[in-house]
Design a protein around this motif. Structure first.
Motif, short mmCIF file in Angstrom:
data_model
loop_
_atom_site.label_atom_id
_atom_site.label_comp_id
_atom_site.label_asym_id
_atom_site.label_seq_id
_atom_site.Cartn_x
_atom_site.Cartn_y
_atom_site.Cartn_z
N GLY A 63 0.79 -1.22 0.00
CA GLY A 63 0.00 0.00 0.00
C GLY A 63 0.83 1.27 0.00
O GLY A 63 0.29 2.36 -0.08
N ALA A 64 2.15 1.14 0.09
CA ALA A 64 3.00 2.33 0.15
C ALA A 64 3.23 2.89 -1.25
O ALA A 64 3.02 2.20 -2.24
N CYS A 65 3.68 4.12 -1.31
CA CYS A 65 3.88 4.76 -2.61
C CYS A 65 5.03 5.75 -2.52
O CYS A 65 4.83 6.95 -2.50
N LEU A 85 5.21 14.23 6.53
CA LEU A 85 4.19 14.95 5.74
C LEU A 85 3.65 14.06 4.62
O LEU A 85 4.42 13.61 3.78
N GLY A 86 2.35 13.80 4.63
CA GLY A 86 1.75 12.91 3.62
C GLY A 86 2.20 11.48 3.87
O GLY A 86 2.74 10.81 3.00
N CYS A 87 1.94 10.99 5.09
CA CYS A 87 2.52 9.71 5.55
C CYS A 87 1.88 8.50 4.88
O CYS A 87 2.45 7.40 4.94
N GLY A 88 0.72 8.67 4.23
CA GLY A 88 0.06 7.52 3.60
C GLY A 88 -0.19 6.42 4.61
O GLY A 88 -0.62 6.67 5.75
N ASP A 110 -1.69 13.26 7.19
CA ASP A 110 -2.21 13.01 5.84
C ASP A 110 -3.65 13.54 5.78
O ASP A 110 -4.34 13.62 6.80
N MET A 111 -4.10 13.88 4.56
CA MET A 111 -5.49 14.33 4.42
C MET A 111 -6.41 13.15 4.10
O MET A 111 -7.63 13.31 4.06
N ASN A 112 -5.83 11.98 3.87
CA ASN A 112 -6.60 10.82 3.42
C ASN A 112 -6.93 9.91 4.61
O ASN A 112 -6.05 9.22 5.15
N GLU A 113 -8.19 9.92 4.99
CA GLU A 113 -8.61 9.18 6.18
C GLU A 113 -8.36 7.67 6.05
O GLU A 113 -7.93 7.01 7.00
N CYS A 155 7.32 11.64 -1.38
CA CYS A 155 6.47 11.71 -2.57
C CYS A 155 5.13 12.40 -2.30
O CYS A 155 4.11 11.97 -2.83
N ALA A 156 5.13 13.44 -1.51
CA ALA A 156 3.88 14.13 -1.19
C ALA A 156 3.91 15.62 -1.51
O ALA A 156 2.89 16.19 -1.91
N ILE A 157 5.06 16.27 -1.37
CA ILE A 157 5.10 17.73 -1.57
C ILE A 157 4.70 18.09 -3.01
O ILE A 157 4.04 19.09 -3.25
N ALA A 204 -0.64 11.63 -10.35
CA ALA A 204 0.44 10.66 -10.57
C ALA A 204 1.82 11.28 -10.29
O ALA A 204 2.84 10.74 -10.72
N CYS A 205 1.85 12.40 -9.58
CA CYS A 205 3.11 13.02 -9.13
C CYS A 205 3.95 13.60 -10.27
O CYS A 205 5.18 13.63 -10.17
N LEU A 206 3.28 14.03 -11.33
CA LEU A 206 4.03 14.56 -12.46
C LEU A 206 3.97 16.09 -12.55
O LEU A 206 4.96 16.78 -12.33
C1 SAM Z 1 2.17 9.43 -3.19
S1 SAM Z 1 1.44 9.22 -1.63
C2 SAM Z 1 2.84 8.87 -0.58
C3 SAM Z 1 2.46 8.22 0.71
C4 SAM Z 1 3.62 7.83 1.65
N1 SAM Z 1 4.45 8.94 1.97
C5 SAM Z 1 4.45 6.70 1.08
O1 SAM Z 1 5.64 6.91 0.77
O2 SAM Z 1 3.93 5.59 0.95
C6 SAM Z 1 1.09 10.92 -1.21
C7 SAM Z 1 0.33 11.13 0.06
O3 SAM Z 1 0.27 12.52 0.34
C8 SAM Z 1 -1.03 12.86 0.78
N2 SAM Z 1 -1.26 14.29 0.45
C9 SAM Z 1 -1.21 14.86 -0.77
N3 SAM Z 1 -1.45 16.18 -0.69
C10 SAM Z 1 -1.67 16.44 0.62
C11 SAM Z 1 -1.96 17.64 1.33
N4 SAM Z 1 -2.10 18.81 0.70
N5 SAM Z 1 -2.11 17.55 2.68
C12 SAM Z 1 -2.00 16.35 3.31
N6 SAM Z 1 -1.74 15.18 2.69
C13 SAM Z 1 -1.56 15.24 1.35
C14 SAM Z 1 -1.94 11.91 0.01
O4 SAM Z 1 -3.19 11.76 0.67
C15 SAM Z 1 -1.10 10.64 -0.01
O5 SAM Z 1 -1.37 9.81 1.10
#
Ligand code: SAM
Length: 266
Positions: A63-65, A85-88, A110-113, A155-157, A204-206
């Motif tokens: 489930g990680a990304c 930040l954005g811990c997934g 994370d913003m994703n419950e 992979c979140a910023i 898709a992080c692009l």
């Molecule tokens: C690509 S995933 C990476 C998850 C985790 N860091 C990992 O390596 O498995 C990006 C994560 O960032 C979160 N995210 C994206 N934009 C966000 C924001 N503005 N505030 C909080 N979370 C955010 C998403 O919900 C998602 O869980």
């Protein structure tokens, strides 16, 4: 920085939230990310040493990304406070929680419950009592200023619409002398019209990826010092919506970056 194909920042965040939520529920394999590592698994993930991943549940890895290993350069020590930040589903969060024991604490935001629920389940499975999960936005951190020793992110910023605000918030909550250790995607050069138009290209992080020059400039403008950015080729699959021509255009320009910086000591 690229403009986005959404009417508001909120619309972009909702799209990204839904995209990752749907990916999470896609299958029993819990594939969290379209742009996954080749079968991100214990023996295959190239960002982490296999012995690092062995301590995590197999299901969490599916489930990680991630797009890098921020812990490689975070140099975490026992007793430190860390924010992911954005811990997934908790990949770096739960590894960090083990590294700062005894006495340290790790916050996962994370913003994703749905992702936070998974992270909480894995936290319980690993019996870690020094983890706090926070639902919120990277641009609006629910933490007091100067409370965190190290901020990590994987992979979140790139997904955040307002990067200046995100970096200002990171700076605010870091203690003087605190460190930033981020893995993120970068995109060198301008995104094409297709990328600008395609909402999935953001998710898709692009399209939201900064170039290294702009990343460095924004970090410096926020007040960070000792900025280093190391680049590596990304080992992810191409998203399905990119045609061959677009893939050729992106070859060698869509990269994985390890970014390190420091908030100057008072
Ligand atoms: C690509 S995933 C990476 C998850 C985790 N860091 C990992 O390596 O498995 C990006 C994560 O960032 C979160 N995210 C994206 N934009 C966000 C924001 N503005 N505030 C909080 N979370 C955010 C998403 O919900 C998602 O869980």
């Amino acid at each position: 920085m690229a403009e986005f194909p959404f009417s508001t920042e909120e619309a972009l965040r909702s799209f990204i939230c839904r995209y990752y939520q749907e990916n999470l529920s896609l299958s029993a394999q819990a594939r969290y990310c379209e742009r996954r590592h080749q079968g991100l698994g214990r023996s295959q993930c190239t960002c982490y040493r296999p012995e690092q991943l062995r301590v995590l549940p197999e299901e969490l890895l599916a489930g990680a990304c991630c797009c890098g290993n921020p812990l490689e350069q975070a140099e975490l020590k026992a007793g430190e406070s860390v924010l992911d930040l954005g811990c997934g589903v908790g990949l770096d969060l739960l590894l960090a929680a083990q590294q700062v024991q005894p006495g340290g604490i790790v916050y996962g935001l994370d913003m994703n419950e749905a992702a936070l629920e998974r992270a909480e389940a894995y936290r319980r499975q690993l019996n870690l009592d020094n983890v706090r999960l926070l639902r919120g936005l990277i641009e609006e951190l629910p933490l007091a200023e100067a409370t965190i020793d190290v901020i990590i992110s994987n992979c979140a910023i790139n997904l955040v619409p307002d990067k200046e605000r995100a970096l200002r918030e990171a700076y605010r909550v870091l203690k003087p002398g605190g460190r930033l250790a981020i893995a993120d995607t970068v995109l060198e050069g301008e995104p094409s019209d297709l990328l600008r138009r395609e909402p999935q290209a953001w998710a898709a992080c692009l399209t939201g990826s900064l170039s290294t020059a702009i990343y460095r400039k924004l970090l410096a403008a926020t007040g960070f010092s000792d900025i280093t950015i190391e680049l590596a080729a990304g080992d992810w699959d191409w998203p399905a919506f990119l045609d061959e021509e677009e893939r050729q255009r992106l070859q060698g320009r869509w990269l994985s970056a390890l970014i390190r910086a420091r908030k100057p000591a008072a």
